[in-house]
Design a protein around this motif. Structure first.
Motif, PDB file in Angstrom:
ATOM      1  N   ASP A  71     -10.871  -6.974   4.881  1.00  0.00           N
ATOM      2  CA  ASP A  71      -9.663  -6.225   4.501  1.00  0.00           C
ATOM      3  C   ASP A  71      -8.420  -7.142   4.454  1.00  0.00           C
ATOM      4  OD1 ASP A  71      -8.190  -4.051   3.774  1.00  0.00           O
ATOM      5  OD2 ASP A  71      -8.820  -2.806   5.473  1.00  0.00           O
ATOM      6  N   HIS A  72      -7.270  -6.557   4.241  1.00  0.00           N
ATOM      7  CA  HIS A  72      -6.026  -7.329   4.145  1.00  0.00           C
ATOM      8  C   HIS A  72      -5.870  -8.353   5.279  1.00  0.00           C
ATOM      9  CE1 HIS A  72      -4.733  -4.886   0.926  1.00  0.00           C
ATOM     10  NE2 HIS A  72      -4.624  -3.765   1.638  1.00  0.00           N
ATOM     11  N   ALA A 103       0.829  -1.208   0.000  1.00  0.00           N
ATOM     12  CA  ALA A 103       0.000   0.000   0.000  1.00  0.00           C
ATOM     13  C   ALA A 103       0.862   1.255   0.000  1.00  0.00           C
ATOM     14  CB  ALA A 103      -0.946  -0.025   1.197  1.00  0.00           C
ATOM     15  N   GLY A 105      -8.800  -7.853   1.269  1.00  0.00           N
ATOM     16  CA  GLY A 105      -8.310  -6.666   0.575  1.00  0.00           C
ATOM     17  C   GLY A 105      -9.468  -5.727   0.293  1.00  0.00           C
ATOM     18  N   SER A 106      -9.190  -4.654  -0.430  1.00  0.00           N
ATOM     19  CA  SER A 106     -10.220  -3.637  -0.673  1.00  0.00           C
ATOM     20  C   SER A 106     -11.320  -4.165  -1.589  1.00  0.00           C
ATOM     21  CB  SER A 106      -9.580  -2.411  -1.331  1.00  0.00           C
ATOM     22  OG  SER A 106      -9.124  -2.778  -2.619  1.00  0.00           O
ATOM     23  N   ALA A 107     -12.488  -3.544  -1.511  1.00  0.00           N
ATOM     24  CA  ALA A 107     -13.612  -3.935  -2.370  1.00  0.00           C
ATOM     25  C   ALA A 107     -13.250  -3.719  -3.835  1.00  0.00           C
ATOM     26  CB  ALA A 107     -14.854  -3.138  -1.992  1.00  0.00           C
ATOM     27  N   ALA A 108     -12.527  -2.621  -4.116  1.00  0.00           N
ATOM     28  CA  ALA A 108     -12.134  -2.337  -5.495  1.00  0.00           C
ATOM     29  C   ALA A 108     -11.195  -3.424  -6.010  1.00  0.00           C
ATOM     30  CB  ALA A 108     -11.454  -0.968  -5.572  1.00  0.00           C
ATOM     31  N   THR A 125      -2.060  -2.197  -5.228  1.00  0.00           N
ATOM     32  CA  THR A 125      -3.220  -2.912  -4.712  1.00  0.00           C
ATOM     33  C   THR A 125      -2.874  -4.386  -4.571  1.00  0.00           C
ATOM     34  OG1 THR A 125      -4.740  -1.395  -5.791  1.00  0.00           O
ATOM     35  CG2 THR A 125      -5.626  -3.556  -5.140  1.00  0.00           C
ATOM     36  N   HIS A 137     -15.462 -12.700  -0.511  1.00  0.00           N
ATOM     37  CA  HIS A 137     -14.751 -11.567   0.075  1.00  0.00           C
ATOM     38  C   HIS A 137     -14.882 -11.595   1.599  1.00  0.00           C
ATOM     39  CE1 HIS A 137     -13.876  -6.973   0.149  1.00  0.00           C
ATOM     40  NE2 HIS A 137     -12.793  -7.692   0.332  1.00  0.00           N
TER      41      HIS A 137
END
Lengths: 294, 294, 294, 294
Positions: free
Chosen positions: C162-163, C109, C138-141, C114, C159
């Protein structure tokens, strides 16, 4: 002989006092300045940072809470190893992970520094009375050299083997202690639940093959023995959260070495469950309460 | 004083010998007649059935394998209690379930018979040497009356409480023994897997809070101590299957009394898994092998 | 879209094949060059070191054995993160410690990269068939961006947060899997030891509240189900030593978060004891043998 | 067809109602007369003692709390077996020790009486809705004969084997249930302690190999699932003390058959410790609270 001492809290404080009593010159440092005052009164020189504590000393002693503090002090943030005179004997009395000890001692060796791991047992009482047991890892020569200094703070100075062996032996010992303490509590409660008197049962087992340190010197059942934490509402002694920490170190070592420790793993979980119920500041013999029907 | 003795196997045999040595007249019975011969040579009178063993004696001693044999002898098939003279002191030295002991002792009391449960510890060696420990349940008067007889066979005669308390205290003791034996094996193996010498580690722990009977007198790691089963390929001593039996009794008692014995339950399973791998006839300190990577 | 793929062993190899099949251009690297050949035949470009694998790619996928390899590749020896173009989507499919994942993803990061942790379940069969489950942290994106690539290799893309959440969720799942697999083996063996037929008992439990994935799809008792490892001498499947590794990660996470996992800790020790008896290369359902009297 | 029904409490009551609904004539008895009233209103004939309940009936059903009640009713105090017409089909729906079942069924067989053990699962809700599962031990002919009667009270009628097999299969099932319920609670708590969302984690595991009945239908974490006890302060459902009882039966069976059940033994102790902390009347999924840091 001049000694630098870093970390003068509940354990390190009285240990440093005993060194002063034995006639050593002391430079002391702690992140909590208030802890330094009683030592200054007894003749220690307080310094403002860790690096000043290693200047001009023959020996450095550290007594820190956990692996990360030792790593930070010697290798990472403070990087003390880069500044220590190779003639200084370095003794880390913290109880930390053996593999961390090996990393630090290995880095010390590269700088030509003799380092020992010397975790203690005996608690705050042992620290005050100068009756600690030191379980030492490192070279035979280092072990010899450390004898006078350690003898000023403890009664038994035991050599467990090379770097990390002191930590490892202490971890094994404390895992076994946790197992027989919880086992003793279980056995007594089983007897009591079946109508036995806890004192009579304890007396019988202490004369039989159930005998162990917990049963003999530290009976966990209230009222069986005078002057132990169990008879003082589990105040004082060796706190549950410290036992959980040491059991964690043993499980960490078991994972890294592919060892099986089913009883040790269960003991760690029983003490952790007990701590999570709000008992982390009680003496570890309070595990007796965990077994007691409410 | 005349004594009837039923059950003269590995333990009962040498116990009966010691009574003969001490000058008692003995009537002996066993379902395996061959076991009676050496006792006849030493002066015992062998009889053909259990009922003959109780005729004209002042004291009856029984040493049987398990709860069902005791129930069968005293209450069911042989119904000995219906035929025993109330003046006879009855001592059952078998290790059995405390609740079974209470049933039998209760039935004895209804007939006016004084009965004691007096399970032993010390193994075949203690039986031969007359150094057994007797853990006794029953009335104080019965305990007093049994002293001379028990002293002829053992060194420590301990009073645990009322009927069944002898069994219960022995069960608690042996559960604790199993826990610290397995715990000791675990701790030593963890140390060895991390490069420690088993003898050095054992010496350190025996001087520290890990100390217990297994570590001090019966080290399970081969070569650490002379003259213990671990140094004789785990031959002799207290067999794994007997430890499994005693651990079963402790778990039975835990179930009946709603007690929690997580370490005891795990120890029972570890010894049972070890037995199922073909080790049931080895000494129980062979649990060390269970922890050893193959 | 160009993808770099590092680590093409038992799992990574077939995953890379599926990417080729889906039409992706692939640059592949492995420390064992022989593993690259079948991929070259299918159109992949083999490169000589890790740094070449990241040049000009839109996405980097890594599939490595353990935490230390991931640390070494991204941060320490290879320091790949310093050389990766920030537009590259980085997906680590290795199963490693969540705290290590967080360290690496945190460092990524800082470079504006990403990164996702996307450990898989489904084994070598799932890897070949393209039916793996990816548990993503990880991020939604990042999760959105990775969908097409992961869909080429797997069926379920989940999902977790987060990380590190992907690692953490996988660890929790596999701990629970180990518990109900060993529990299932225990329950069936208990039934069999008491005269029940393992198939009848399994059928009853699968229709009752004992139902679980192990019982329903992967019965550990030989002969109850066709086509599972238990009916093929425990060959193939998910090996004991991999389960021991995952259980180790769960215990590591439990220690770091002060969590109590008594059953998980015991399961880790049972599988480790089983592995140490020479079963590390058998399928993990072979824990059934551990419970079986010999 | 006339049925005698003894024991019409929380489970037996609604079961008897369903028999009435299905058109059976019922003679009912219970030691607590108040329990008989609602059945009388629905057309049952209440009788004053157990012996009257067996007169002129084609089938006798009993639903009692524990082994001792079954022994007392059929063999000891009431000695019902001596008075039952051999043509009567006897079905004991109590959950008791398999060895006790075998004793009673053996005695029944000597009198020419066909007896079945048919413990149920499904709880009070299943009893009311007539959706119980019956796990049946006894002869194939008896199992056939009992179908219509059992179908009036339940949905799944499963044949486990000969006498006692119904009990044994139920015990195995409930041990496995306890293991995966506690394991599920442990896994979710481990995830939550590491920052995962309990619902997201549960969803992932239910789609993965961690899937089990507890996770899928009875999630123990508050708020993850609607309409389960966890979301109603653990009210209703299957109480902790009943799970402790069933786990006790499994451990009893393990002891008698020399089986190793380390996870089952630990589960029994965890639920027993949880009960002893005052949770015995909560639903058994409240074991989640046992793992939660306070």
């Amino acid at each position: 002989m001049k000694i630098g001492f870093i970390g003068v809290g509940l354990m390190g404080g009285p240990m440093a006092h005993n060194l002063l009593k034995a006639g050593y010159e002391l430079k002391v440092f702690d992140l909590v300045p208030a802890l330094l005052k009683p030592l200054i009164q007894d003749g220690a020189i307080a310094v403002d940072n860790a690096r000043l504590a290693i200047e001009g000393v023959d020996c450095l002693i550290t007594m820190l809470p956990a692996s990360e503090h030792v790593l930070s002090l010697y290798l990472d943030e403070e990087a003390l190893l880069e500044h220590i005179d190779p003639k200084t004997l370095v003794i880390d009395c913290s109880t930390i992970a053996p593999d961390v000890t090996k990393i630090v001692a290995g880095a010390a060796a590269k700088q030509g520094i003799t380092m020992l791991d010397a975790p203690v047992s005996g608690g705050t009482k042992g620290a005050k009375d100068g009756t600690l047991t030191f379980i030492v890892g490192g070279s035979a020569a280092g072990f010899e050299a450390a004898q006078p200094v350690l003898s000023a703070m403890g009664k038994n100075i035991l050599h467990a083997g090379d770097h990390g062996a002191g930590q490892m032996a202490k971890i094994c010992n404390n895992m076994l202690l946790a197992i027989h303490m919880a086992g003793t509590a279980e056995a007594i409660q089983l007897g009591v639940n079946n109508g036995l008197d806890p004192k009579v049962l304890s007396d019988i087992m202490v004369q039989s093959s159930g005998r162990n340190w917990s049963l003999e010197l530290y009976n966990p059942y209230p009222g069986v023995m005078e002057a132990v934490p169990a008879s003082k509402a589990y105040q004082g002694g060796f706190k549950v959260n410290l036992m959980v920490k040491d059991l964690g170190l043993s499980q960490q070592a078991a994972l890294l070495s592919c060892s099986s420790t089913p009883l040790g793993a269960l003991a760690r979980n029983l003490f952790n469950l007990h701590a999570a119920q709000g008992s982390e500041k009680l003496d570890f013999s309070s595990i007796q309460q965990f077994y007691k029907p409410k």
